[in-house]
Structure formats: C-alpha cells, structure tokens
Design a protein around this motif. Structure first.
Motif, PDB file in Angstrom:
ATOM      1  N   ASP A   1       0.859  -1.181   0.000  1.00  0.00           N
ATOM      2  CA  ASP A   1       0.000   0.000   0.000  1.00  0.00           C
ATOM      3  C   ASP A   1       0.898   1.235   0.000  1.00  0.00           C
ATOM      4  O   ASP A   1       1.504   1.581   1.015  1.00  0.00           O
ATOM      5  CB  ASP A   1      -0.906  -0.013   1.236  1.00  0.00           C
ATOM      6  CG  ASP A   1      -1.865   1.174   1.260  1.00  0.00           C
ATOM      7  OD1 ASP A   1      -1.888   1.942   0.271  1.00  0.00           O
ATOM      8  OD2 ASP A   1      -2.583   1.350   2.266  1.00  0.00           O
TER       9      ASP A   1
ATOM     10  N   LYS B   1      -0.002   4.357  -0.590  1.00  0.00           N
ATOM     11  CA  LYS B   1      -0.686   5.567  -0.121  1.00  0.00           C
ATOM     12  C   LYS B   1      -0.611   6.703  -1.139  1.00  0.00           C
ATOM     13  O   LYS B   1      -0.140   7.806  -0.857  1.00  0.00           O
ATOM     14  CB  LYS B   1      -0.113   6.015   1.226  1.00  0.00           C
ATOM     15  CG  LYS B   1      -0.186   4.938   2.302  1.00  0.00           C
ATOM     16  CD  LYS B   1       0.280   5.455   3.647  1.00  0.00           C
ATOM     17  CE  LYS B   1       0.331   4.334   4.686  1.00  0.00           C
ATOM     18  NZ  LYS B   1      -0.937   3.639   4.844  1.00  0.00           N
ATOM     19  N   GLY B   2      -1.051   6.425  -2.358  1.00  0.00           N
ATOM     20  CA  GLY B   2      -1.124   7.463  -3.384  1.00  0.00           C
ATOM     21  C   GLY B   2      -0.201   7.220  -4.550  1.00  0.00           C
ATOM     22  O   GLY B   2      -0.552   7.531  -5.697  1.00  0.00           O
ATOM     23  N   ASN B   3       0.995   6.702  -4.315  1.00  0.00           N
ATOM     24  CA  ASN B   3       1.903   6.401  -5.420  1.00  0.00           C
ATOM     25  C   ASN B   3       1.500   5.091  -6.084  1.00  0.00           C
ATOM     26  O   ASN B   3       0.923   4.204  -5.449  1.00  0.00           O
ATOM     27  CB  ASN B   3       3.343   6.302  -4.931  1.00  0.00           C
ATOM     28  CG  ASN B   3       3.897   7.654  -4.525  1.00  0.00           C
ATOM     29  OD1 ASN B   3       3.399   8.686  -4.956  1.00  0.00           O
ATOM     30  ND2 ASN B   3       4.914   7.664  -3.689  1.00  0.00           N
TER      31      ASN B   3
ATOM     32  N   GLU C   1       7.221   2.503  -6.712  1.00  0.00           N
ATOM     33  CA  GLU C   1       8.421   3.112  -6.144  1.00  0.00           C
ATOM     34  C   GLU C   1       9.589   2.147  -6.316  1.00  0.00           C
ATOM     35  O   GLU C   1       9.400   0.920  -6.284  1.00  0.00           O
ATOM     36  CB  GLU C   1       8.254   3.410  -4.650  1.00  0.00           C
ATOM     37  CG  GLU C   1       7.208   4.450  -4.326  1.00  0.00           C
ATOM     38  CD  GLU C   1       7.007   4.635  -2.819  1.00  0.00           C
ATOM     39  OE1 GLU C   1       6.167   5.476  -2.449  1.00  0.00           O
ATOM     40  OE2 GLU C   1       7.674   3.937  -2.038  1.00  0.00           O
TER      41      GLU C   1
ATOM     42  N   ASP D   1       1.957  -0.710  -6.148  1.00  0.00           N
ATOM     43  CA  ASP D   1       0.838  -0.484  -5.241  1.00  0.00           C
ATOM     44  C   ASP D   1      -0.051  -1.723  -5.175  1.00  0.00           C
ATOM     45  O   ASP D   1      -0.266  -2.406  -6.192  1.00  0.00           O
ATOM     46  CB  ASP D   1       0.022   0.721  -5.705  1.00  0.00           C
ATOM     47  CG  ASP D   1      -0.967   1.172  -4.640  1.00  0.00           C
ATOM     48  OD1 ASP D   1      -0.536   1.781  -3.655  1.00  0.00           O
ATOM     49  OD2 ASP D   1      -2.173   0.887  -4.800  1.00  0.00           O
TER      50      ASP D   1
ATOM     51  N   ARG E   1      -3.069  -2.091  -5.129  1.00  0.00           N
ATOM     52  CA  ARG E   1      -4.252  -2.085  -5.997  1.00  0.00           C
ATOM     53  C   ARG E   1      -4.014  -2.864  -7.292  1.00  0.00           C
ATOM     54  O   ARG E   1      -4.951  -3.306  -7.949  1.00  0.00           O
ATOM     55  CB  ARG E   1      -4.657  -0.654  -6.324  1.00  0.00           C
ATOM     56  CG  ARG E   1      -3.806   0.020  -7.391  1.00  0.00           C
ATOM     57  CD  ARG E   1      -4.138   1.473  -7.584  1.00  0.00           C
ATOM     58  NE  ARG E   1      -3.565   2.289  -6.524  1.00  0.00           N
ATOM     59  CZ  ARG E   1      -3.625   3.627  -6.505  1.00  0.00           C
ATOM     60  NH1 ARG E   1      -4.247   4.259  -7.466  1.00  0.00           N
ATOM     61  NH2 ARG E   1      -3.074   4.308  -5.527  1.00  0.00           N
TER      62      ARG E   1
ATOM     63  N   GLY F   1      -4.570   7.674 -14.074  1.00  0.00           N
ATOM     64  CA  GLY F   1      -4.620   8.695 -13.040  1.00  0.00           C
ATOM     65  C   GLY F   1      -4.328  10.068 -13.616  1.00  0.00           C
ATOM     66  O   GLY F   1      -3.878  10.228 -14.744  1.00  0.00           O
ATOM     67  N   SER F   2      -4.579  11.061 -12.811  1.00  0.00           N
ATOM     68  CA  SER F   2      -4.458  12.436 -13.269  1.00  0.00           C
ATOM     69  C   SER F   2      -3.019  12.809 -13.592  1.00  0.00           C
ATOM     70  O   SER F   2      -2.766  13.667 -14.441  1.00  0.00           O
ATOM     71  CB  SER F   2      -5.017  13.383 -12.214  1.00  0.00           C
ATOM     72  OG  SER F   2      -4.323  13.221 -10.976  1.00  0.00           O
TER      73      SER F   2
ATOM     74  N   GLN G   1       6.534  19.749  -9.970  1.00  0.00           N
ATOM     75  CA  GLN G   1       5.999  18.621  -9.205  1.00  0.00           C
ATOM     76  C   GLN G   1       7.056  18.005  -8.296  1.00  0.00           C
ATOM     77  O   GLN G   1       6.735  17.488  -7.225  1.00  0.00           O
ATOM     78  CB  GLN G   1       5.465  17.546 -10.166  1.00  0.00           C
ATOM     79  CG  GLN G   1       4.376  18.014 -11.103  1.00  0.00           C
ATOM     80  CD  GLN G   1       3.100  18.384 -10.379  1.00  0.00           C
ATOM     81  OE1 GLN G   1       2.650  17.664  -9.490  1.00  0.00           O
ATOM     82  NE2 GLN G   1       2.519  19.512 -10.744  1.00  0.00           N
TER      83      GLN G   1
END
Length: 391
Positions: free
Chosen positions: A192, A194-196, A199, A210, A212, A269-270, A293
């Motif tokens: 998990d 958490k947004g990324n 990595e 991730d 997901r 994703g955005s 960014q």
C-alpha cells in the motif's frame, strides 16, 4: 494431518488403473512448490493396484500380496529458476517400498498447510495443472522475485502485459539481463503506497507496486512496472540518484507503454494525463511542469555548479536534522525516534553519494549522456502526440 496422509496412502494402494496412468504427472499450480522433490519409480506390473480412485474416497485394506520391496527412487532434478515439479516416472527394473510410498504421501500432504485435500486434488488434474504451471513459468522470469506465491503469479501476468508493449519488452529484457549479470534477482513487493503507483528504493534495492495492482488492470500495472524497472537501469548508469532527468525519461516511457497497450493516459490517473497534456505542448513545458511537481530534484540544464550547490545545501540541512534526531533519541530511545533517525541517515548517505558522482569525471559524463538522451526522447514523443492529435 496424520489422518490425511493415511487416507492418501490407502487411496494410492486401492484403486485399479492402467499402466498408462503411471506416466508423467505434473505438480499443482497452487501453492507453488519451493524446493526440488523426489518421487519413487514404479514397476509396470504394479499398475493394476495404484492411483485410481479420487483422493477423497476411502479405500479398502492393502492387497495381500505386494511386489518385491526393493527401492529404486527416481529423482527429477530442477533448476533453481524453474518452479519445481513432481513426476512419477515410468518403471525401471526394481520395485518400490512401503517406506517410499509413505514418504511420498507425506511430501504431498505438505503442499497445503492445513488441509492437504485441495492441493492433492489439484495435483492429479493432469493437463490443466500442467498448463497453469507452464503459464507461470513462462510469464515470470527468474530475474524477478517476490516472497508470496500468489504475488508471484500476479507478477507473471504483469510481466506478460509489459512484454506485449515493444517499449516495455526492451526495458524488461534489459533489467533482467542486468539482474542476471549481477547475480541477484530484482525484489518486487506489492504494498500500500498511499497514493503512489510504484516506487523503487535504490538503497534497499526493492521495487514496490501499489497493492491495488495485485488484482487490478494488468496493463496499468505493466506501465508502472516498466517505469520502475527503468529506474533500476538508470541507477546502474552511475548518475545522481535525484536527477530530474530520470523522472522525465521514466514518465515519457510510461506514456509510451500505455499508448502501445491501447490504454488512455487518463486511466492511469491524473498525473499521467497531466504529463501527456504538458508534453503535447512542448518538451520545455513538460520539463518545467515536472520540475514544479518534483522541486527537490537536480536539473542538469542549470549546470553542474548549480547542481552541486543544491546538493551541498541539502547535505547541510540533513546533517543538522541528523544531529537533532540523535539528541532526541538519546533522551527518549523510542522505536519511533530510532526510525526517524535511520531515515535521516539514509537520506544523508544518498546525498553524499550524489555529491561524489558529480565530483567525478565519469559521473558527470554519465549525467550528460542521460540528459541528452532524455531531450531526444521528449522531442520525439512530443511530435508523436501532436501527430496523433491532428490525425
């Protein structure tokens, strides 16, 4: 467990089947076996009394007459990279002993931690089981490793999707070749984040996807896997670990893989959608947007002197943090304080390594080469995006 093993033995001795049944029998696809296993060989004359009834059915008592009890075990040797299999080989001169059969049944029972029945049933599913195992072997290269069997199979599907994209196939093959050269598989973990989406921890040399993606869209996961594998290749070039150019290249590659797999960038994703939008404007717009960014990254277009100043300033700041954290840990030696201190020291090590790279002629040359390659890549893909919009 003993009862399950005895049921297996009884079933193995009880039911009739032809000699053809004693041909190669593949192992179960789940769970994946972790070591080479040996199975006994059988004399052809033994076939009428072996391996007939389903393993769920109780069998009668053992036959009154058994063949000669002379052990002739046959071992199927497995390479470390392959998923181990169990075979029952055609008969050779000799026979099997009851001791061998008991040992073999016990080995089969260990395929499942609690109830061996599902694994044992799957063991006898012949072509279906072999097909599943072959798929995992084909899709999961030995250069990638993950600690959970279920994740290994998921990773195999993601690797297969990555290879379906020409850009992805080149990067996957290059990363696996590097792993083979170094003699260490690439460690992959589903976690998990958490947004990324992914990595790569180059300090511990672990690639994270991730969670997901474990049961999600393999095409989206493939783009992320290729992105992180590219970072492994970049680090091997000897460039600064915090170079913005590494992310510029990896995100263009992500967009290329998504396009080659027929996935719109907005589905990833955005961030990918925004990256594509900026790159369609111009390579310069894309670079400036990425710099905003990732403001802590180095940029070669500012020159080596400016990059060195940024690194030295970051080094001084982290050294001060380390001193403060050491004092805090001395006063209150908690696990939380220890963890913060360890992370700060790790960051300091990374910055010191980057300073060393920028001070060396070979490091500067490698950084120039990376920056030049990325400029060409951005310009080419910018033109592709413009043509795609116009067509």
């Amino acid at each position: 467990m003993r009862r399950a093993i005895l049921a297996v033995i009884a079933a193995l001795f009880s039911a009739p089947v032809s000699a053809a049944t004693l041909s190669r029998i593949p192992s179960a696809p789940v769970p994946i076996l972790r070591g080479s296993l040996a199975a006994p060989s059988f004399r052809t004359g033994l076939s009428p009394i072996l391996l007939a009834a389903p393993l769920t059915a109780p069998g009668p008592t053992l036959p009154a007459v058994l063949p000669q009890l002379q052990p002739t075990p046959a071992v199927q040797v497995q390479t470390p990279e392959a998923i181990p299999e169990i075979y029952i080989t055609p008969a050779l001169p000799g026979a099997f002993s009851l001791e061998h059969l008991v040992s073999f049944a016990a080995t089969l029972s260990r395929l499942a931690t609690d109830d061996p029945k599902p694994a044992l049933d799957a063991f006898w599913n012949g072509p279906q089981a072999r097909s599943a195992v072959a798929a995992v072997e084909a899709e999961t290269p030995s250069g990638l490793a993950t600690p959970r069997d279920a994740d290994l199979q998921r990773l195999g599907g993601i690797v297969a999707a990555s290879r379906a994209a020409p850009t992805g196939r080149k990067i996957v093959d290059a990363a696996l070749a590097l792993a083979k050269k170094e003699g260490k598989p690439i460690q992959v973990r589903f976690h998990d984040l958490k947004g990324n989406l992914g990595e790569y921890d180059y300090m511990s040399r672990v690639l994270y996807l991730d969670r997901r993606y474990a049961d999600g869209d393999t095409n989206l996961a493939a783009a992320t896997l290729v992105h992180e594998l590219l970072h492994i290749l970049q680090h091997a070039e000897g460039v600064p670990s915090e170079a913005l150019e590494m992310e510029l290249e990896a995100h263009v590659v992500t967009l290329k893989v998504l396009a080659e797999l027929g996935v719109p960038a907005k589905r990833d994703g955005s961030f990918s959608a925004a990256a594509e939008r900026e790159l369609r404007k111009s390579p310069q717009a894309f670079e400036e947007w990425m710099a905003g960014q990732l403001s802590s990254k180095l940029r070669l277009n500012k020159g080596f002197a400016a990059a060195m100043e940024d690194l030295e300033a970051e080094r001084d700041e982290i050294e001060e943090d380390v001193e403060n954290l050491e004092e805090a840990y001395a006063e209150h030696a908690t696990a939380q304080a220890k963890g913060r201190l360890a992370k700060a020291r790790e960051r300091l090590d990374a910055v010191l390594a980057d300073i060393k790279v920028l001070k060396s002629p070979s490091g500067r040359a490698a950084y120039r080469k990376l920056a030049a390659r990325v400029r060409i890549l951005m310009q080419r893909y910018h033109r592709d995006l413009v043509r795609r919009r116009q067509s």
